[in-house]
Design a protein around this motif. Structure first.
Motif, mmCIF file in Angstrom:
data_model
loop_
_atom_site.group_PDB
_atom_site.id
_atom_site.type_symbol
_atom_site.label_atom_id
_atom_site.label_comp_id
_atom_site.label_asym_id
_atom_site.label_seq_id
_atom_site.Cartn_x
_atom_site.Cartn_y
_atom_site.Cartn_z
ATOM 1 N N SER A 171 22.265 -14.413 37.205
ATOM 2 C CA SER A 171 22.915 -13.376 36.402
ATOM 3 C C SER A 171 24.219 -12.951 37.057
ATOM 4 O O SER A 171 24.304 -12.843 38.283
ATOM 5 C CB SER A 171 21.999 -12.169 36.244
ATOM 6 N N TYR A 191 18.743 -10.443 38.522
ATOM 7 C CA TYR A 191 18.331 -11.195 37.334
ATOM 8 C C TYR A 191 17.972 -10.229 36.215
ATOM 9 O O TYR A 191 17.172 -9.316 36.394
ATOM 10 C CB TYR A 191 17.124 -12.076 37.676
ATOM 11 N N ARG A 227 23.748 -14.357 31.968
ATOM 12 C CA ARG A 227 23.035 -15.334 32.794
ATOM 13 C C ARG A 227 23.489 -16.748 32.455
ATOM 14 O O ARG A 227 23.531 -17.147 31.297
ATOM 15 C CB ARG A 227 21.526 -15.201 32.588
#
Length: 107
Positions: free
Chosen positions: A17, A26, A33
């Protein structure tokens, strides 16, 4: 992909990410992402040379999404964003957002 620990991708180049050019947690709200990013070397400081985006079904990689990926990662239009699709082949989205078929991927 992580387990392969491929040169330029490593264990951290998969599903990372980003926000404003920095790696972030993340799934952080507002982050983008990448599916796979390729660096010119094994360190996190090495320049990003390509971004891969995997698609299934009827999904396509739109120009807007290409821009979002590049902006989030902090790269310019010279870095190719490559759409990988099991049925349609591999498409590179270059700095002018033209599509070039460079090969085919089949299961």
């Amino acid at each position: 992909m992580r387990e392969l620990d491929l040169p330029g991708i490593g264990k951290h180049g998969v599903e990372q990410s980003f926000s404003a050019g920095d790696t972030v947690r993340y799934g952080l709200d507002g982050s983008v992402r990448t599916d796979i990013k390729y660096r010119d070397g094994r360190t996190s400081a090495a320049p990003i040379r390509a971004i891969w985006d995997l698609k299934t079904g009827r999904a396509r990689l739109a120009s807007k999404r290409v821009g979002e990926l590049r902006d989030a990662v902090g790269v310019d239009g010279i870095v190719p964003v490559i759409e990988l699709h099991i049925d349609r082949s591999i498409t590179v989205k270059n700095h002018m957002f033209y599509n070039f078929i460079i090969g085919a991927a089949h299961a």
